[in-house]
Design an enzyme around this catalytic site. Sequence first.
Site, PDB file in Angstrom:
ATOM      1  N   LYS A  55       0.859  -1.169  -0.128  1.00  0.00           N
ATOM      2  CA  LYS A  55       0.023  -0.048   0.086  1.00  0.00           C
ATOM      3  C   LYS A  55       0.791   1.219   0.003  1.00  0.00           C
ATOM      4  O   LYS A  55       1.799   1.588   0.722  1.00  0.00           O
ATOM      5  CB  LYS A  55      -1.140  -0.059   1.353  1.00  0.00           C
ATOM      6  CG  LYS A  55      -1.838   1.067   1.331  1.00  0.00           C
ATOM      7  CD  LYS A  55      -2.528   1.151   2.266  1.00  0.00           C
ATOM      8  CE  LYS A  55      -3.639   2.623   2.502  1.00  0.00           C
ATOM      9  NZ  LYS A  55      -4.474   2.341   3.590  1.00  0.00           N
ATOM     10  N   ARG A  70     -10.633  10.755   1.570  1.00  0.00           N
ATOM     11  CA  ARG A  70     -10.384  11.619   2.812  1.00  0.00           C
ATOM     12  C   ARG A  70     -11.561  12.341   3.191  1.00  0.00           C
ATOM     13  O   ARG A  70     -12.014  12.510   4.099  1.00  0.00           O
ATOM     14  CB  ARG A  70      -9.197  12.513   2.745  1.00  0.00           C
ATOM     15  CG  ARG A  70      -7.780  11.957   2.354  1.00  0.00           C
ATOM     16  CD  ARG A  70      -7.219  11.440   3.635  1.00  0.00           C
ATOM     17  NE  ARG A  70      -5.988  10.354   3.342  1.00  0.00           N
ATOM     18  CZ  ARG A  70      -5.002  10.556   3.190  1.00  0.00           C
ATOM     19  NH1 ARG A  70      -4.289  11.816   2.857  1.00  0.00           N
ATOM     20  NH2 ARG A  70      -3.882   9.640   2.837  1.00  0.00           N
ATOM     21  N   LYS A  75      -2.203  -1.664  -3.604  1.00  0.00           N
ATOM     22  CA  LYS A  75      -3.093  -0.583  -3.594  1.00  0.00           C
ATOM     23  C   LYS A  75      -2.339   0.540  -3.819  1.00  0.00           C
ATOM     24  O   LYS A  75      -1.420   0.977  -3.206  1.00  0.00           O
ATOM     25  CB  LYS A  75      -4.010  -0.417  -2.481  1.00  0.00           C
ATOM     26  CG  LYS A  75      -4.793   0.698  -2.331  1.00  0.00           C
ATOM     27  CD  LYS A  75      -5.428   0.808  -0.849  1.00  0.00           C
ATOM     28  CE  LYS A  75      -6.191   1.981  -0.556  1.00  0.00           C
ATOM     29  NZ  LYS A  75      -6.988   1.909   0.798  1.00  0.00           N
TER      30      LYS A  75
HETATM   31  C1  PBG Z   1      -7.264   3.499   5.602  1.00  0.00           C
HETATM   32  C2  PBG Z   1      -7.580   3.500   4.141  1.00  0.00           C
HETATM   33  C3  PBG Z   1      -7.481   4.519   3.175  1.00  0.00           C
HETATM   34  C4  PBG Z   1      -8.020   4.006   1.904  1.00  0.00           C
HETATM   35  C5  PBG Z   1      -8.422   2.730   2.457  1.00  0.00           C
HETATM   36  N1  PBG Z   1      -8.268   2.412   3.543  1.00  0.00           N
HETATM   37  C6  PBG Z   1      -7.010   5.925   3.218  1.00  0.00           C
HETATM   38  C7  PBG Z   1      -5.517   5.992   3.501  1.00  0.00           C
HETATM   39  O1  PBG Z   1      -4.667   5.206   3.635  1.00  0.00           O
HETATM   40  O2  PBG Z   1      -5.123   7.153   3.542  1.00  0.00           O
HETATM   41  C8  PBG Z   1      -8.159   4.689   0.827  1.00  0.00           C
HETATM   42  C9  PBG Z   1      -9.240   4.120  -0.455  1.00  0.00           C
HETATM   43  C10 PBG Z   1      -9.284   5.048  -1.420  1.00  0.00           C
HETATM   44  O3  PBG Z   1      -8.655   5.759  -1.745  1.00  0.00           O
HETATM   45  O4  PBG Z   1     -10.593   4.753  -2.167  1.00  0.00           O
HETATM   46  N2  PBG Z   1      -8.156   3.197   6.300  1.00  0.00           N
END
Ligand code: PBG
Length: 342
Positions: A213, A223, A265
Amino acid sequence: MSTPRNSHLPLPAPSRRPRRLRQNPAMRELVAETALRPADLILPMFYADGIAEPREIVSMPGVHQHTLDSLKRAAHDALDAGVRCVDLFGVPRDEDKDAEGTQAWNPDGVLNRGLAALREEFGDDLLVMADTCLDEFTDHGHCGVVRTDRHGNAVVDNDATLVLYQQMAVAQAEAGAHIVSPSGMMDGQVLAIRDALDEAGHQDVSIMAYSAKYASAFFGPFREAVGSSLQGDRRTYQQDPANLRESLLETELDIDEGADFVMVKPALPYLDVLRAVADLSPVPVAAYQVSGEYAMIQAAGRNGWVDLDAVMMESLVSIKRAGADQILTYFATDAARALSAR
Ligand code: PBG
């Protein structure tokens, strides 16, 4: 047609003609190497506290913060289209956030109530996956416990966070989640969660690990979707977009620690990472087409600059071709419908 400049050259007629296999839809389908199925798709959903009506997320047209009613309705729509799994995020009220994110393991916290409601509504017909991360629940918006180190810097404390992830995962399993998905990128999170789940008698609950990630600007619209309180960034725990190698290490560690699925991701900007992870993984590999990927396709589509449906399908087929077995995508219901209509 204009005559090509080199038409005087004695070109041999080609005998190997790849175009033979592109002649018509039946031939193209016969030789298609990649096929998307509705069941490959996982729909991420947002369940919010303190709203009376579903609220559309401005930067993600067609995606909503749900009330309990609209959550169930949207989950039914997904299942009817052939989707077999949804991934639930909770959006608490600001006043329910605190430094540790205690609502994350409160059985009455928004996410756990949403998980319980979905499990009750669908039983085992629709798999319910939980986002296992603290950022929605902390008042500082970080994915873990923040403490001040001896130099006076605020740091996210890895091992203190693991204890909270264990409590959170167990609460999610008790609420009825089939799958928990640790997305906070703390070292050792899969092992810690597996231990806690087993200890609490939840051997049957699977772990989809966010393994590779990245600290990505493509999470921007998310966000807004979760009303994030984050100031700053997550670069001390999420990966540097410049790096591929560490994704292989992260994936190997997660598999050793007991991940049932691994995930890459974002998806489209990281297809090389996805391919590399798929080549080494003995467990299913998921990819997450994130909020910014969705928002860009929607924005261009709504402007008439690209064909929205065609780009949606092409992006998903490309992610699958690069090695994804499952795709988390806000397009899941739409794409599943389009696939069934063909
Ligand atoms: C963290 C989380 C995020 C996303 C999924 N789980 C945000 C981050 O890491 O800042 C992002 C998912 C998206 O952008 O569609 N709980």
